[in-house]
Scaffold this motif. Sequence first.
Motif, PDB file in Angstrom:
ATOM      1  N   LEU A  36      -7.843  27.468 -88.765  1.00 11.14           N
ATOM      2  CA  LEU A  36      -7.583  28.360 -87.768  1.00 11.14           C
ATOM      3  C   LEU A  36      -8.237  29.810 -88.060  1.00 11.14           C
ATOM      4  O   LEU A  36      -8.848  30.593 -87.391  1.00 11.14           O
ATOM      5  CB  LEU A  36      -6.006  28.298 -87.545  1.00 11.14           C
ATOM      6  CG  LEU A  36      -5.466  27.382 -86.706  1.00 11.14           C
ATOM      7  CD1 LEU A  36      -4.078  27.483 -86.637  1.00 11.14           C
ATOM      8  CD2 LEU A  36      -6.125  27.264 -85.366  1.00 11.14           C
ATOM      9  N   THR A  40     -11.380  31.401 -86.019  1.00 14.38           N
ATOM     10  CA  THR A  40     -11.042  32.472 -85.319  1.00 14.38           C
ATOM     11  C   THR A  40     -12.141  33.859 -85.639  1.00 14.38           C
ATOM     12  O   THR A  40     -12.676  34.485 -84.997  1.00 14.38           O
ATOM     13  CB  THR A  40      -9.381  33.259 -85.527  1.00 14.38           C
ATOM     14  OG1 THR A  40      -8.819  32.094 -85.125  1.00 14.38           O
ATOM     15  CG2 THR A  40      -9.420  34.453 -85.044  1.00 14.38           C
ATOM     16  N   TRP A  43     -15.361  32.624 -84.384  1.00 12.35           N
ATOM     17  CA  TRP A  43     -15.553  33.404 -82.758  1.00 12.35           C
ATOM     18  C   TRP A  43     -15.654  34.601 -82.571  1.00 12.35           C
ATOM     19  O   TRP A  43     -16.426  35.144 -81.932  1.00 12.35           O
ATOM     20  CB  TRP A  43     -14.027  32.703 -81.960  1.00 12.35           C
ATOM     21  CG  TRP A  43     -14.310  33.100 -80.464  1.00 12.35           C
ATOM     22  CD1 TRP A  43     -14.623  32.368 -79.639  1.00 12.35           C
ATOM     23  CD2 TRP A  43     -13.691  34.110 -80.156  1.00 12.35           C
ATOM     24  NE1 TRP A  43     -14.300  33.190 -78.503  1.00 12.35           N
ATOM     25  CE2 TRP A  43     -13.979  34.223 -78.801  1.00 12.35           C
ATOM     26  CE3 TRP A  43     -13.004  35.565 -80.738  1.00 12.35           C
ATOM     27  CZ2 TRP A  43     -13.472  35.093 -77.714  1.00 12.35           C
ATOM     28  CZ3 TRP A  43     -12.818  36.545 -79.974  1.00 12.35           C
ATOM     29  CH2 TRP A  43     -12.841  36.255 -78.222  1.00 12.35           C
TER      30      TRP A  43
END
Length: 99
Positions: A36, A40, A43
Motif C-alpha cells: 500500500l 500510494t 501513484w
Amino acid sequence: MGKTVTTRVDEELSERIDEIAEEEGLDRSTVVRKFLADGTKNWLIEKSFEDYEAGRITLWQAADRCGLSLWEMIQEAGEREVHVPYTVDELEEDLGALE
C-alpha cells in the motif's frame, strides 16, 4: 497508532500475498502495508508528473508534493523516462523557493 483499513481481495491475490510474506519472512499485514505504501507513493509520483507535463505545477512543486528533493524527482523522471523540459524560468522560481 495506525488506522485500520479493511478490504476484500480475491483468493488468488490472497495466496500471492501469503507466498510473498512467507518468502520474505514477514507477516501478511506487513506485506500489505508495504504494498500500500509503495503503491500510494508510485501513484503520487505518476500523478505529479502528469500535472507537471500539463503545466499545472513546476517540477519543484511536484517534488515537494511527493516528499522528494528536486534531484530525487529528476532521478525518478529519468527512471520513468519522463521528459523534463526544465526551463530557466522554472530554475529561477525553484531557486527563489529555496531562499
